[in-house]
Design an enzyme around this catalytic site. Structure first.
Site, PDB file in Angstrom:
ATOM      1  CG  HIS A   1      -1.962   1.075   1.137  1.00 46.79           C
ATOM      2  ND1 HIS A   1      -1.683   2.388   1.441  1.00 46.79           N
ATOM      3  CD2 HIS A   1      -3.253   1.039   0.731  1.00 46.79           C
ATOM      4  CE1 HIS A   1      -2.773   3.111   1.242  1.00 46.79           C
ATOM      5  NE2 HIS A   1      -3.738   2.317   0.808  1.00 46.79           N
TER       6      HIS A   1
ATOM      7  CD  GLU B   1      -5.366   1.705  -3.225  1.00 49.71           C
ATOM      8  OE1 GLU B   1      -6.541   1.848  -2.880  1.00 49.71           O
ATOM      9  OE2 GLU B   1      -4.440   1.657  -2.416  1.00 49.71           O
TER      10      GLU B   1
ATOM     11  N   GLY C   1      -7.727   9.275  -0.558  1.00 50.75           N
ATOM     12  CA  GLY C   1      -8.190  10.212   0.466  1.00 50.75           C
ATOM     13  C   GLY C   1      -8.444  11.627  -0.021  1.00 50.75           C
TER      14      GLY C   1
ATOM     15  CB  SER D   1     -11.411   9.294  -3.846  1.00 49.65           C
ATOM     16  OG  SER D   1     -10.440   9.982  -3.086  1.00 49.65           O
TER      17      SER D   1
ATOM     18  N   GLY E   1     -11.216   2.867   1.008  1.00 51.16           N
ATOM     19  CA  GLY E   1     -10.702   3.317   2.298  1.00 51.16           C
ATOM     20  C   GLY E   1     -11.743   4.135   3.039  1.00 51.16           C
TER      21      GLY E   1
HETATM   22  P1  PGA Z   1      -9.521   6.095   0.058  1.00 49.13           P
HETATM   23  O1  PGA Z   1      -8.343   5.042   0.403  1.00 49.13           O
HETATM   24  O2  PGA Z   1     -10.696   5.277  -0.402  1.00 49.13           O
HETATM   25  O3  PGA Z   1      -9.744   6.822   1.338  1.00 49.13           O
HETATM   26  O4  PGA Z   1      -9.013   6.972  -1.019  1.00 49.13           O
HETATM   27  C1  PGA Z   1      -8.063   3.973  -0.439  1.00 49.13           C
HETATM   28  C2  PGA Z   1      -6.868   3.226   0.078  1.00 49.13           C
HETATM   29  O5  PGA Z   1      -6.010   3.843   0.736  1.00 49.13           O
HETATM   30  O6  PGA Z   1      -6.719   2.025  -0.174  1.00 49.13           O
END
Ligand code: PGA
Length: 236
Positions: A85, A156, A162, A198, A219
């Site tokens: 990650h 990602e 985020g 997101s 997330g």
């Molecule tokens: P997010 O995080 O959905 O808050 O963007 C995704 C992740 O970190 O795997």
């Protein structure tokens, strides 16, 4: 049916986690895997959820302060682990260990969600595909190709995690295709690809139009049990 993976990161104390679990109303848990803090893995397992760890140590047994062994995690009932990650790559230098972690997880018959993605700067420099290929090659170097069927790639973009901002659906479709083609040509494996960054109730309808995508790594939007239930039920 698409796959949904919930990355709860280090959120929730025990009581909050209990409330969270009891207010989830997921009709079909078959394609859902939850990655809670490792301390609370058993709470989900007891309620019939498939669970994974957010990381494993790169060593199976060693004197490594603060690490969790894949063997210990397996005893708690995990079937999956996340590897690489971007938060771990950024803060814990994980790119260096991704290969060893992947090898160890595969040897222990876990399924793996391998996270890859570019920074905003790399995107602006048109380096996205180069970075993704590099991260794939670093992880897959000398890995037994037969075992790669247990690996899922999560694309990602780091700038999307985020932030509430996501690439266009065309871009996600194109990058998903690039990843699948690259791995098929070089490693002879048909790999599943998730999108993460997101994902939420506002963009899920658009994301659901991307035909070559196999699912999502969620997330922030997995932290509100009611909204997350709605999201999963929509996808299923
Ligand atoms: P997010 O995080 O959905 O808050 O963007 C995704 C992740 O970190 O795997």
């Amino acid at each position: 049916m698409k796959l949904v993976y919930a990355n709860l990161k280090m959120h929730f104390l025990k009581d909050e986690m209990q409330n969270y679990i009891s207010s989830l109303t997921i009709y079909n848990k078959d394609n859902l895997v939850i990655f809670p803090s490792s301390l609370y893995l058993s709470m989900f397992k007891d309620k019939g959820y498939e669970v994974g760890s957010q990381d494993i140590s790169f060593k199976e047994r060693a004197s490594l302060t603060g690490d969790l062994s894949v063997l210990q995690l397996k005893e708690t009932g995990i079937t999956y682990t996340l590897i690489g990650h971007s938060e771990r790559r950024q803060y814990y230098n994980d790119s260096k260990y991704v290969h060893d972690k992947l090898n160890l997880a595969l040897n222990n018959h876990l399924k793996i969600v391998l996270c890859i993605g570019e920074t905003l700067e790399e995107r602006k420099n048109n380096e996205t595909i180069t970075i993704l290929r590099k991260e794939i090659d670093e992880a897959f170097l000398n890995i037994n190709k037969e075992s790669l069927s247990n690996v899922i790639i999560a694309y990602e973009p780091i700038w999307s995690i985020g932030s509430g901002i996501i690439p266009s659906t065309d871009e996600i479709k194109e990058i998903t295709k690039e990843i699948k083609d690259y791995i098929l040509n070089k490693y002879n494996v048909n790999i599943k690809v998730l999108y993460g960054g997101s994902v939420n109730l506002d963009n899920i309808d658009d994301l659901e139009t991307i035909s070559n995508l196999d699912g999502y790594l969620v997330g922030t939007a997995s932290l509100d049990s009611l909204k997350f239930s709605e999201l999963v039920n929509k996808i299923n």
